[in-house]
Each structure stands twice: as C-alpha cells, then as structure tokens.
Design a protein around this motif. Structure first.
Motif, PDB file in Angstrom:
ATOM      1  N   ALA A 148     -52.300 -23.291  17.007  1.00  0.00           N
ATOM      2  CA  ALA A 148     -51.387 -23.894  15.845  1.00  0.00           C
ATOM      3  C   ALA A 148     -50.302 -23.088  15.483  1.00  0.00           C
ATOM      4  O   ALA A 148     -48.991 -23.593  15.360  1.00  0.00           O
ATOM      5  CB  ALA A 148     -52.195 -24.443  14.622  1.00  0.00           C
ATOM      6  N   PHE A 149     -50.334 -21.801  15.253  1.00  0.00           N
ATOM      7  CA  PHE A 149     -49.508 -21.045  14.643  1.00  0.00           C
ATOM      8  C   PHE A 149     -48.508 -21.154  15.700  1.00  0.00           C
ATOM      9  O   PHE A 149     -47.138 -20.754  15.362  1.00  0.00           O
ATOM     10  CB  PHE A 149     -50.120 -19.594  14.317  1.00  0.00           C
ATOM     11  N   VAL A 150     -48.816 -20.630  16.711  1.00  0.00           N
ATOM     12  CA  VAL A 150     -47.883 -20.365  18.062  1.00  0.00           C
ATOM     13  C   VAL A 150     -46.944 -21.683  18.186  1.00  0.00           C
ATOM     14  O   VAL A 150     -45.621 -21.615  18.319  1.00  0.00           O
ATOM     15  CB  VAL A 150     -48.622 -20.117  19.374  1.00  0.00           C
ATOM     16  N   LEU A 151     -47.760 -22.706  18.017  1.00  0.00           N
ATOM     17  CA  LEU A 151     -46.775 -24.101  18.493  1.00  0.00           C
ATOM     18  C   LEU A 151     -46.044 -24.198  17.342  1.00  0.00           C
ATOM     19  O   LEU A 151     -44.766 -24.647  17.578  1.00  0.00           O
ATOM     20  CB  LEU A 151     -47.999 -25.264  18.558  1.00  0.00           C
ATOM     21  N   VAL A 152     -46.430 -24.241  16.244  1.00  0.00           N
ATOM     22  CA  VAL A 152     -45.543 -24.761  14.907  1.00  0.00           C
ATOM     23  C   VAL A 152     -44.349 -23.699  14.704  1.00  0.00           C
ATOM     24  O   VAL A 152     -43.390 -24.037  14.817  1.00  0.00           O
ATOM     25  CB  VAL A 152     -46.222 -24.559  13.419  1.00  0.00           C
ATOM     26  N   SER A 153     -44.636 -22.375  15.077  1.00  0.00           N
ATOM     27  CA  SER A 153     -43.483 -21.249  14.870  1.00  0.00           C
ATOM     28  C   SER A 153     -42.583 -21.287  16.150  1.00  0.00           C
ATOM     29  O   SER A 153     -41.581 -21.080  15.803  1.00  0.00           O
ATOM     30  CB  SER A 153     -44.168 -20.025  14.627  1.00  0.00           C
ATOM     31  N   SER A 154     -43.228 -21.669  17.137  1.00  0.00           N
ATOM     32  CA  SER A 154     -42.047 -21.760  18.353  1.00  0.00           C
ATOM     33  C   SER A 154     -41.364 -22.781  18.323  1.00  0.00           C
ATOM     34  O   SER A 154     -40.057 -22.784  18.395  1.00  0.00           O
ATOM     35  CB  SER A 154     -42.864 -21.735  19.789  1.00  0.00           C
ATOM     36  N   GLY A 155     -41.860 -24.144  17.669  1.00  0.00           N
ATOM     37  CA  GLY A 155     -40.965 -25.041  17.542  1.00  0.00           C
ATOM     38  C   GLY A 155     -39.794 -24.728  16.468  1.00  0.00           C
ATOM     39  O   GLY A 155     -38.693 -24.973  16.641  1.00  0.00           O
ATOM     40  N   VAL A 182     -35.457 -25.613  29.366  1.00  0.00           N
ATOM     41  CA  VAL A 182     -36.807 -25.995  29.167  1.00  0.00           C
ATOM     42  C   VAL A 182     -37.914 -25.222  29.698  1.00  0.00           C
ATOM     43  O   VAL A 182     -38.920 -25.130  29.049  1.00  0.00           O
ATOM     44  CB  VAL A 182     -37.217 -27.544  29.333  1.00  0.00           C
ATOM     45  N   ALA A 183     -37.515 -24.737  30.809  1.00  0.00           N
ATOM     46  CA  ALA A 183     -38.118 -23.773  31.694  1.00  0.00           C
ATOM     47  C   ALA A 183     -38.494 -22.544  30.799  1.00  0.00           C
ATOM     48  O   ALA A 183     -39.674 -22.020  30.686  1.00  0.00           O
ATOM     49  CB  ALA A 183     -37.679 -23.342  33.026  1.00  0.00           C
ATOM     50  N   TRP A 184     -37.388 -21.902  30.202  1.00  0.00           N
ATOM     51  CA  TRP A 184     -37.245 -20.625  29.585  1.00  0.00           C
ATOM     52  C   TRP A 184     -38.159 -21.017  28.280  1.00  0.00           C
ATOM     53  O   TRP A 184     -38.940 -20.227  27.687  1.00  0.00           O
ATOM     54  CB  TRP A 184     -35.900 -20.551  29.085  1.00  0.00           C
ATOM     55  N   LEU A 185     -38.135 -22.410  27.699  1.00  0.00           N
ATOM     56  CA  LEU A 185     -38.684 -22.714  26.645  1.00  0.00           C
ATOM     57  C   LEU A 185     -40.312 -22.492  26.778  1.00  0.00           C
ATOM     58  O   LEU A 185     -41.170 -21.853  25.835  1.00  0.00           O
ATOM     59  CB  LEU A 185     -38.407 -23.977  26.200  1.00  0.00           C
ATOM     60  N   VAL A 198     -42.864 -20.051  25.050  1.00  0.00           N
ATOM     61  CA  VAL A 198     -44.101 -20.521  24.010  1.00  0.00           C
ATOM     62  C   VAL A 198     -45.447 -19.737  24.645  1.00  0.00           C
ATOM     63  O   VAL A 198     -46.190 -19.259  23.986  1.00  0.00           O
ATOM     64  CB  VAL A 198     -44.281 -21.954  24.163  1.00  0.00           C
ATOM     65  N   ALA A 199     -45.300 -19.596  25.996  1.00  0.00           N
ATOM     66  CA  ALA A 199     -46.501 -19.099  26.848  1.00  0.00           C
ATOM     67  C   ALA A 199     -46.539 -17.701  26.435  1.00  0.00           C
ATOM     68  O   ALA A 199     -47.632 -17.041  26.225  1.00  0.00           O
ATOM     69  CB  ALA A 199     -46.366 -19.218  28.443  1.00  0.00           C
ATOM     70  N   ALA A 200     -45.217 -16.835  26.390  1.00  0.00           N
ATOM     71  CA  ALA A 200     -45.381 -15.403  25.821  1.00  0.00           C
ATOM     72  C   ALA A 200     -45.725 -15.335  24.687  1.00  0.00           C
ATOM     73  O   ALA A 200     -46.431 -14.435  24.434  1.00  0.00           O
ATOM     74  CB  ALA A 200     -43.955 -14.893  26.420  1.00  0.00           C
ATOM     75  N   LEU A 201     -45.193 -16.012  23.698  1.00  0.00           N
ATOM     76  CA  LEU A 201     -45.749 -15.824  22.464  1.00  0.00           C
ATOM     77  C   LEU A 201     -47.004 -16.013  22.173  1.00  0.00           C
ATOM     78  O   LEU A 201     -47.737 -15.316  21.582  1.00  0.00           O
ATOM     79  CB  LEU A 201     -44.760 -16.829  21.457  1.00  0.00           C
ATOM     80  N   PHE A 254     -49.676 -13.468  20.804  1.00  0.00           N
ATOM     81  CA  PHE A 254     -50.519 -13.391  19.758  1.00  0.00           C
ATOM     82  C   PHE A 254     -52.064 -13.580  19.925  1.00  0.00           C
ATOM     83  O   PHE A 254     -53.067 -13.292  19.315  1.00  0.00           O
ATOM     84  CB  PHE A 254     -50.191 -14.751  19.091  1.00  0.00           C
ATOM     85  N   ALA A 255     -52.507 -14.145  21.222  1.00  0.00           N
ATOM     86  CA  ALA A 255     -53.746 -14.297  21.447  1.00  0.00           C
ATOM     87  C   ALA A 255     -54.225 -13.060  21.745  1.00  0.00           C
ATOM     88  O   ALA A 255     -55.606 -12.429  21.414  1.00  0.00           O
ATOM     89  CB  ALA A 255     -53.964 -15.258  22.731  1.00  0.00           C
TER      90      ALA A 255
END
Lengths: 114, 605
Positions: free
Chosen positions: B211-218, B586-589, B593-596, B600-601
């Motif tokens: 959730a943190f990764v999704l919200v913060s990358s948005g 979008v590919a970079w995006l 997200v995957a890298a973040l 974090f994981a």
C-alpha cells in the motif's frame, strides 16, 4: 473468501498496462487505460464482499442482517465518474488528432522529444 | 475564523457561475472575476496558515464528528504546510490571470473556468484529511490540468503533451487508488488519522508495504521524480506559459507534500521502526532526480523544456529534504518549494515575454535578437541565480537547512549534490540568456525536434505590456523576501515537527485523549555561514559553467573536442530515452514502481 477476484484485479491491471505500452492506436490505448481502471473496480468490490451477505439496504430487514460494505461501493461509483471524465477528455483529444493530422498512431503524432 | 472548505468552495462556485454565464461574460469581466476569486482564495489560505499555526484546523463536513475516536464523516484537516501550499497555488493562479490579461490574444471563458477548477482541486488536495478525497482532488486537478495543457488543441505538440500527461498521470492515480483500497481493506478506514492509528505499532507486513509503495509512487508521478518524470518535460514544452508557471511552481510540489502527509499521518507508526531504510530509498530517488534533471536541463535548447527539466532537478532537491525525515530538513524542503516555486514561475512568465515578442523560445532562433529587452534579460539572469541558490534568494536559505540536516545525519555529501544540481540548472538558464540577450557564442541545435510556432501569441511585437512584467518581478521579489522574514527557519521547523508527529495529528483530528506532545528540541535555524558559502559557491559554479558552454569554441582546441567526444554519446543516449512516446513512459513507470516496491520489500523486511 477466495483469492480469485484479487488475481483478476492484478491481471486486469497488468494486461491493461501491457496494452498501453505496446499500443499503436490512440483509441486502443485509451480503452486499455479503461481496462487498467476496471482492475480498481474489481479490487474495491472484492474488498467489501462478504460471503452470503445481502445488499446494504436495511429497509425491510433487521439491522443485524449481514451486508456487503457500502463504502467501497460508493468509492467504486466515484471511480466510475472519474474514469468517464478522463476517458471522455482523452477521446476528444484522439478525435482532434485524427481530424487535424489524419492519424491515430502516437508515433506519427509526436513532435516533441529528446 | 476562515471556514476550512472555503478555499475550495469559492473557486468552484465562481467557476460554475462563469460556465453558466458563458459567452455573455466579456473577456475583461472574466479576467477580473478570476483575478478577484483567486486573490480572495490566496487571502483565505493565508488566514488558514495563521489560524492553524499552533493547532490543526479540523472541519467535519455535515457535522459528522468522530465518535469514540472513530471517524464517521469526511474531514478537512488544515496545517500550515497544506494551507501554505494551497496559498502558493492560489497566488500563482492570481498572477497567471493578471499576466494573461494581455498575454493571450483571444481566450474563451473556458480558460478561466479551468484555471479556477484547477485551483480548487489543488487547494482541496492540500487541505484534505481523508485519503480517498485526496485521490478525488488528485484526479480533478489532473483532469483540469490535462485540458489546460491541450488548450491550444490545433497543434500536434499540445495534443501530444496532453495525451502523455493524461495517460501517465491516470495510471498513477489508479496505482494510488489500489493502494487506498488495500489500506481500507486492512483498517476499514479512509481518514488519514484513523488509518494511522490502526496501523500504528504493528510490524509492517507485505500488505502495508504494498500500500505504501502504491500510494507513494502515485504521488511521486505527480511530483515528476525520476523515473516518473517524462510527462512533465513534454507538458511544459507545449502548455501555455502562465499555465506552466502554475504547474512548475505549485502542482509538482503537491506530489512531494502528499508523500510527506501520507507517510507521517498513516505509515509512520508502522514503518517508523525502519527510518534508516525509508530514508535511504527516498534519498536515492531524490539524488537521481536532482542530478538527471540538472543534466537534462543543460542539454535542452528549447527554453520551456529546459525550465521543465530544471523543475525536475529542484523537485529532486525537495525530495532529498523530505527523505531525511527530520523536522529541520522538512522545514528546508517546504521553504525550498516556496522559494523555487516563485522563482521558477517568474522564469516561465519571463519566457512568455520572449514568446510574446518574438514568437519563438528556441535558443538558435532567438540568438542575439533580444538585445534590447533589458528588463527581461535582468529577470532571466536573476531567476537563474535564484535557481542556483544565490543569497539572498530563499533557495539558499532553505537549501542550507537541508544541508544542515544532512550533516546532522552524517550525510555531508548531500550538500554537494544539491549544490551541483542547483549549479547545473542555473547554468542552463544563464547560457540561454547569454545566447538570447547578448548574442554571445554560437548556439547549437540540441534536440532533433521540428520547431513549432508558439501560437499562444502571434507574430512579433514591439512592446511588452507592463501587466506581463509586473507579476514576474513580484515573484522574484517574493522569492528573495522569504529570507528576510524573521525567524522563518525556526517557525517552519516547529511546524515540521508537528507535521511529523503522528500522535498529535491523530489526537487533534479524532479527539481521543492525547498523548503528551513530544517536546522537540530546536536548534536555532538562522542562515548559517555555511549556507551562504554553499549558495555563493553553487552560483559561482553556475556562472563558470555557463561561461564555459557559451565560450566553448574558445577553449583550447584539444580540450574542447575531447570533451565533446566524451559527452556526445551520453547526451544522445539521454535524448533517446526521452522519446516522447507514452508507451515508453508507462513502461518506465512500471519499472519505477517495481524498483521502489522491490527496494522497500527488501529494506523493510
């Protein structure tokens, strides 16, 4: 509660993203964006679902009757409204692109880069 | 007492009224109404800053107050940072309208309506205390911004810019919404304070991290940090200049603010035990953003694109400030957002002066032609020096706070990165100014794109209207005036300490018996000697770099060609990465997200 809806949601998100990344047609691209957004509907509704529960309307039933979560349904509805705005705007841009430049291919439309 | 929702309600109502009036409203009436509305909103936000100086202003819509610490309704929770950012947005919109008085030849009421809705959405995002409403205002802000970008819909540039913007930021919004869904599924709450309470003290598990990764990358997509930054350069290359001033000055900062608000109100209780790891990942992101933005800015020869990459570099500096997670650094980041936002908005408005006079913002086409525009030349030179952090511009003071905080965290090298990024962006603008206003050196065509007519304004003109020059001057003065506000560093630091205190936030929102507010020991934060030194240093570096670029033909021949030999392949690689294709973005995006998420994981386990 099965994991299926969550899997469907992730699948929709990824398949929509793949469509956006690989698309060569603006209309196709915009519909792929709509597919990505559909994944959020499935996710939200799955979160609020309770097995065996009814709709969250308590007019004729006692207040203790199990019901699915109405909050996520409200969120989904808001989400639908948001999406229709975004998609309408994007389609207007696509129509304009086609009218002015006779193409829907993002590669042929680009004039800025680097 | 200012009711908290007023800065959102007022522009929305006026926008609705103006839409209803439509064509019956004359151009000047629309201009005046918008200026007054945005001006009043600025005043309301200033009032809210004062009102919330010591205590969050909490407003429950429809009077649905929390019961036994459970939030039933939807709240606005106003703190000085949020209200201040909303005020900055309102101020920039006001000045953009003043500027547009003469800038646009023909502009429909729709432009004014879009600007006011944009303002309402930005204010709502800043004041909201509810994560789903943050998403809704995020989307409202984005949709009005897409439309403003594509306002000149007759050309391919604005169409491409609006399209890339809309697709990238919409995907970001859906990431954020998925994160919000996960948070709701875990905690059953949407109120920031209540989610924070529910997560507090538990070890972060996969769901919380996701959730943190999704919200913060948005939110990071909105703030245009690397690798989510591509859309901003495309958008600001083509959007009308007054709109760019608001995008660069306020909108991208909202993303950084959002990450801070969500981290400290929601996730701090759970991720707080891994401060060092969170700091490491965010700091890395900020450093890469600052440096890449600076280098890309130097490689551009279209002024608006140059300024867009410079904004990316400065957002990187603000993210560095945020990532240090200390009150001093957050205070620095907040003041930096204000100082940079005003200076950059001023530069975009001055860019409009060039577009208005010469119908182009390309370096080679302007070469030596702007000699007689002394005021514009001064505005560009001062703006460039403000970006490079020359005292007394507020950028030096706030960058000094960030550097001090980094030194306290034994990360002294961070000061070098912020100084380098400021110097690169300052040098880029100085080089452009030396080419355009002085006719020095030989400009090269940098980007392989075709030149687009700047059709927001048409043809050449002989005079620059005063209403276009005054807002640009005022913004620069404001950027410098920040430094002279007595005790501003200290004040911002105590606000930042409260901003970071989840317990105080939760208790003031939910009225549960408060934990005793932690006492924050504050060092006096006056402009230290080292801040002045580092500000002067980066400015001198910027001037030297610009001089070397302008006079590179005069460098010893061997050195010049060898340098070009080394740099060219790298710069063409960087150019080709910024392809202008939304699919690539979008590919970079997805990669980002995957890298973040991966980082974090690994870090938070």
């Amino acid at each position: 509660m099965s994991f299926l809806p969550y899997a469907v949601s992730v699948w929709l998100f990824l398949v929509g993203l793949y469509g956006i990344v690989s698309s060569r047609n603006l209309i196709h691209l915009i519909i792929c964006l709509a597919v990505v957004q559909s994944s959020t509907y499935v996710l939200l509704l799955a979160i609020g679902y309770r097995t065996g529960a009814g709709a969250p309307v308590f007019a004729a039933v006692p207040l203790t009757t199990p019901a699915v979560d109405p909050v996520v349904q409200a969120l989904t509805l808001t989400d639908v409204v948001v999406e229709s705005t975004v998609v309408a705007l994007l389609l207007a841009i696509a129509v304009q692109a086609h009218k002015r430049f006779g193409t829907l291919d993002p590669e042929e439309l680009r004039s800025i880069r680097g | 007492m200012v009711p908290a929702p007023l800065p959102v309600v007022l522009p929305l109502l006026v926008a609705a009224g103006m839409t209803a009036a439509g064509r019956r409203l004359s151009r000047r009436a629309a201009d005046l109404t918008s200026i007054l509305t945005a001006g009043a909103t600025t005043a309301l936000c200033a009032g809210l800053v004062v009102q919330s100086a010591h205590h969050y202003v909490v407003y429950w819509f429809g009077g649905w107050k929390p019961e036994h610490g459970i939030a039933l309704g939807i709240a606005f929770v106003v703190g000085p940072f949020g209200a201040g950012l909303a005020g900055l947005a309102a101020l920039l919109i006001t000045l953009a309208h003043v500027y547009s008085w003469r800038y646009f030849e023909a502009v429909g009421t729709l432009y004014h309506v879009l600007m006011l809705v944009f303002l309402a959405a930005m204010a709502g995002f800043c004041l909201s205390g509810d994560v789903f409403n943050m998403f809704v205002f995020f989307e409202l802000m984005s949709v009005s911004a897409f439309a403003l970008t594509g306002y000149l819909i007759e050309e391919s540039g604005p169409l491409q810019g609006a399209l890339n913007f809309a697709i990238t930021v919409s995907v970001a919004a859906f990431l954020m919404l998925s994160g919000i869904g996960l948070l709701y599924g875990r905690t059953g709450a949407l109120n920031l304070a209540q989610i924070g309470d529910a997560l507090a003290g538990k070890k972060p598990d996969g769901l919380v991290i996701a959730a943190f990764v999704l919200v913060s990358s948005g939110l990071l997509v909105k703030s245009a940090s690397v690798p989510f930054h591509f859309w901003l350069a495309d958008v600001e290359s083509v959007a009308p200049n007054p709109v760019c001033a608001v995008f660069s000055g306020a909108m991208v900062t909202l993303g950084v603010y959002g990450v801070g608000r969500v981290y400290w109100a929601v996730f701090e209780g759970s991720l707080g035990s891994h401060r060092a790891e969170v700091r490491g990942v965010l700091l890395g992101l900020g450093v890469v953003t600052a440096l890449l933005g600076g280098v890309m800015s130097l490689l551009q020869s279209q002024l608006k694109r140059l300024l867009a990459f410079s904004t990316i570099a400065h957002v990187g500096i603000a993210i560095i400030g945020l990532s240090l997670l200390s009150p001093l650094a957050t205070a620095g980041a907040a003041l930096y957002a204000l100082a940079h936002g005003t200076a950059k908005a001023s530069l975009f408005l001055s860019t409009g002066v060039l577009a208005h006079r010469f119908g182009t913002v390309w370096e080679d086409e302007l070469h030596g032609r702007a000699r007689r525009l002394r005021l514009a030349a001064a505005l560009f030179a001062l703006g460039a020096l403000a970006l490079s952090g020359l005292p007394p511009f507020g950028t030096f003071l706030s960058k000094g706070l960030i550097d001090d905080a980094a030194r306290q965290a034994s990360l002294g090298w961070v000061g070098g990165v912020t100084a380098l990024a400021s110097a690169l962006t300052g040098a880029a603008v100085l080089r452009f100014a030396a080419h355009a206003f002085l006719g020095w050196g030989v400009p090269e065509r940098g980007a392989p794109s075709p030149h687009e007519e700047e059709a927001e304004t048409r043809g050449e003109r002989w005079r620059t209207p005063a209403v276009m020059a005054v807002p640009a001057c005022a913004l620069l003065v404001l950027s410098a005036a920040i430094t002279f506000v007595p005790g501003i560093g200290r004040g911002a630091e105590s606000v930042a300490a409260r901003f970071q205190d989840r317990g105080v936030y939760a208790s003031q929102v939910l009225h549960v018996p408060a934990p005793i507010p932690a006492h924050h020991h504050l060092e006096p934060a006056s402009p230290s000697a080292s801040a002045v030194e580092s500000g002067l240093g980066s400015s001198v570096l910027a001037v030297l770099l610009a001089a070397a670029l302008v006079g590179r033909r005069r460098l010893p021949r061997g050195l010049g060609t060898r340098l070009a030999h080394v740099l060219r392949p790298h710069s063409s690689l960087l150019h080709s990465v910024h392809s202008g294709l939304v699919g690539d973005y979008v590919a970079w995006l997805v990669f980002g997200v995957a890298a973040l998420g991966g980082l974090f994981a690994l870090a938070l386990r």
